[in-house]
Design a protein around this motif. Structure first.
Motif, mmCIF file in Angstrom:
data_model
loop_
_atom_site.group_PDB
_atom_site.id
_atom_site.type_symbol
_atom_site.label_atom_id
_atom_site.label_comp_id
_atom_site.label_asym_id
_atom_site.label_seq_id
_atom_site.Cartn_x
_atom_site.Cartn_y
_atom_site.Cartn_z
ATOM 1 N N ASP A 32 0.840 -1.191 0.000
ATOM 2 C CA ASP A 32 0.000 0.000 0.000
ATOM 3 C C ASP A 32 0.882 1.251 0.000
ATOM 4 O O ASP A 32 1.275 1.766 1.054
ATOM 5 C CB ASP A 32 -0.916 -0.032 1.223
ATOM 6 N N VAL A 33 1.193 1.738 -1.180
ATOM 7 C CA VAL A 33 2.066 2.897 -1.332
ATOM 8 C C VAL A 33 1.433 4.139 -0.710
ATOM 9 O O VAL A 33 2.119 4.941 -0.063
ATOM 10 C CB VAL A 33 2.408 3.138 -2.825
ATOM 11 N N THR A 34 0.137 4.302 -0.862
ATOM 12 C CA THR A 34 -0.545 5.469 -0.302
ATOM 13 C C THR A 34 -0.440 5.485 1.219
ATOM 14 O O THR A 34 -0.129 6.517 1.820
ATOM 15 C CB THR A 34 -2.018 5.500 -0.743
ATOM 16 N N ALA A 35 -0.682 4.347 1.848
ATOM 17 C CA ALA A 35 -0.568 4.258 3.311
ATOM 18 C C ALA A 35 0.871 4.468 3.762
ATOM 19 O O ALA A 35 1.125 5.133 4.767
ATOM 20 C CB ALA A 35 -1.087 2.909 3.806
ATOM 21 N N ALA A 36 1.826 3.924 3.008
ATOM 22 C CA ALA A 36 3.237 4.101 3.354
ATOM 23 C C ALA A 36 3.634 5.566 3.258
ATOM 24 O O ALA A 36 4.306 6.101 4.143
ATOM 25 C CB ALA A 36 4.116 3.242 2.446
ATOM 26 N N LEU A 37 3.203 6.239 2.219
ATOM 27 C CA LEU A 37 3.564 7.643 2.024
ATOM 28 C C LEU A 37 2.886 8.546 3.055
ATOM 29 O O LEU A 37 3.444 9.575 3.450
ATOM 30 C CB LEU A 37 3.217 8.092 0.606
ATOM 31 N N ILE A 84 12.032 15.577 3.317
ATOM 32 C CA ILE A 84 12.113 14.163 3.674
ATOM 33 C C ILE A 84 13.017 13.429 2.677
ATOM 34 O O ILE A 84 13.085 13.788 1.498
ATOM 35 C CB ILE A 84 10.720 13.499 3.738
ATOM 36 N N THR A 85 13.727 12.414 3.176
ATOM 37 C CA THR A 85 14.654 11.663 2.327
ATOM 38 C C THR A 85 14.554 10.173 2.619
ATOM 39 O O THR A 85 14.194 9.758 3.720
ATOM 40 C CB THR A 85 16.108 12.119 2.543
ATOM 41 N N GLU A 110 19.482 -0.378 -2.695
ATOM 42 C CA GLU A 110 20.436 -0.353 -3.807
ATOM 43 C C GLU A 110 21.242 0.937 -3.837
ATOM 44 O O GLU A 110 22.086 1.133 -4.695
ATOM 45 C CB GLU A 110 19.719 -0.557 -5.147
ATOM 46 N N GLY A 111 20.950 1.870 -2.909
ATOM 47 C CA GLY A 111 21.720 3.100 -2.807
ATOM 48 C C GLY A 111 21.068 4.318 -3.425
ATOM 49 O O GLY A 111 21.604 5.414 -3.328
ATOM 50 N N GLN A 112 19.916 4.158 -4.060
ATOM 51 C CA GLN A 112 19.244 5.299 -4.678
ATOM 52 C C GLN A 112 18.707 6.230 -3.592
ATOM 53 O O GLN A 112 17.996 5.797 -2.686
ATOM 54 C CB GLN A 112 18.103 4.816 -5.563
ATOM 55 N N ARG A 113 19.053 7.518 -3.674
ATOM 56 C CA ARG A 113 18.599 8.520 -2.710
ATOM 57 C C ARG A 113 17.403 9.260 -3.286
ATOM 58 O O ARG A 113 17.460 9.786 -4.400
ATOM 59 C CB ARG A 113 19.712 9.520 -2.402
ATOM 60 N N LEU A 114 16.329 9.291 -2.515
ATOM 61 C CA LEU A 114 15.091 9.932 -2.931
ATOM 62 C C LEU A 114 14.802 11.101 -2.007
ATOM 63 O O LEU A 114 14.976 10.988 -0.793
ATOM 64 C CB LEU A 114 13.932 8.934 -2.877
ATOM 65 N N SER A 115 14.343 12.219 -2.574
ATOM 66 C CA SER A 115 13.999 13.405 -1.784
ATOM 67 C C SER A 115 12.590 13.849 -2.136
ATOM 68 O O SER A 115 12.239 13.942 -3.306
ATOM 69 C CB SER A 115 14.962 14.554 -2.083
ATOM 70 N N GLY A 116 11.802 14.152 -1.129
ATOM 71 C CA GLY A 116 10.451 14.653 -1.341
ATOM 72 C C GLY A 116 9.434 13.556 -1.616
ATOM 73 O O GLY A 116 9.780 12.415 -1.920
ATOM 74 N N ARG A 149 7.417 8.401 -3.464
ATOM 75 C CA ARG A 149 6.286 7.642 -4.025
ATOM 76 C C ARG A 149 6.753 6.769 -5.189
ATOM 77 O O ARG A 149 6.449 5.581 -5.254
ATOM 78 C CB ARG A 149 5.164 8.557 -4.497
ATOM 79 N N GLY A 150 7.507 7.337 -6.106
ATOM 80 C CA GLY A 150 8.009 6.568 -7.243
ATOM 81 C C GLY A 150 8.891 5.408 -6.800
ATOM 82 O O GLY A 150 8.787 4.305 -7.335
ATOM 83 N N GLY A 151 9.757 5.650 -5.824
ATOM 84 C CA GLY A 151 10.619 4.586 -5.315
ATOM 85 C C GLY A 151 9.827 3.468 -4.659
ATOM 86 O O GLY A 151 10.107 2.281 -4.865
ATOM 87 N N LEU A 152 8.808 3.828 -3.883
ATOM 88 C CA LEU A 152 7.970 2.812 -3.242
ATOM 89 C C LEU A 152 7.160 2.035 -4.270
ATOM 90 O O LEU A 152 6.981 0.817 -4.140
ATOM 91 C CB LEU A 152 7.038 3.460 -2.214
ATOM 92 N N GLU A 153 6.669 2.725 -5.285
ATOM 93 C CA GLU A 153 5.917 2.028 -6.336
ATOM 94 C C GLU A 153 6.798 0.999 -7.041
ATOM 95 O O GLU A 153 6.360 -0.114 -7.308
ATOM 96 C CB GLU A 153 5.344 3.035 -7.334
#
Length: 144
Positions: free
Chosen positions: A26-31, A40-41, A46-52, A57-61
């Protein structure tokens, strides 16, 4: 009527809700567990850094596109002060609910902050554990 996020009364509830959202894919619940802030970061295993929110959302999907993740904490050290909690965990990752042996282990650091909406995730850093044994680590792996 607006859809309001659940008010978490302690940081442990947020960590439990995080694991449940991954289990349910559940990406919506996780976000919804993250602070409503662009700073937020998240660092994926795998080392990919996500911001915002958009990048997270894209990373969780992508992370949950093919399977759920069942996280089983095998070691956890937490530190908390007024309005801040840090969790340093090693988690066994199962890819199916009925899977007995873990597929792999992750070291996860979660930074959870308290704001007007309750406790929310500000930062998550996950990395593959170098400990290949299935027993709990003897020493902590250190904050990310």
């Amino acid at each position: 009527m607006p859809n309001l996020a659940r008010l978490f009364h302690n940081a442990d509830e947020v960590v439990d809700a995080w694991r449940e959202a991954l289990k349910q894919r559940d990406v919506t619940a996780a976000l919804a567990l993250w602070l409503d802030d662009d700073s937020i970061t998240c660092v994926l295993p795998e080392g990919q850094r996500l911001s915002g929110h958009a990048e997270i959302r894209g990373g969780l999907e992508r992370l949950l596109a093919n399977q759920a993740l069942f996280l089983e904490p095998i070691a956890c050290i937490s530190h908390s002060t007024l309005g801040t909690a840090i969790y340093d965990t090693t988690e066994a990752v199962h890819l199916r609910a009925d899977q007995v042996e873990s597929a792999f282990f992750l070291n996860i650091t979660l930074v959870v902050l308290q704001d007007s909406q309750g406790w929310r995730i500000a930062h998550l850093h996950a990395s593959h554990s170098t400990d290949v044994s299935s027993s709990a680590p003897i020493t902590q792996h250190g904050l990310h």
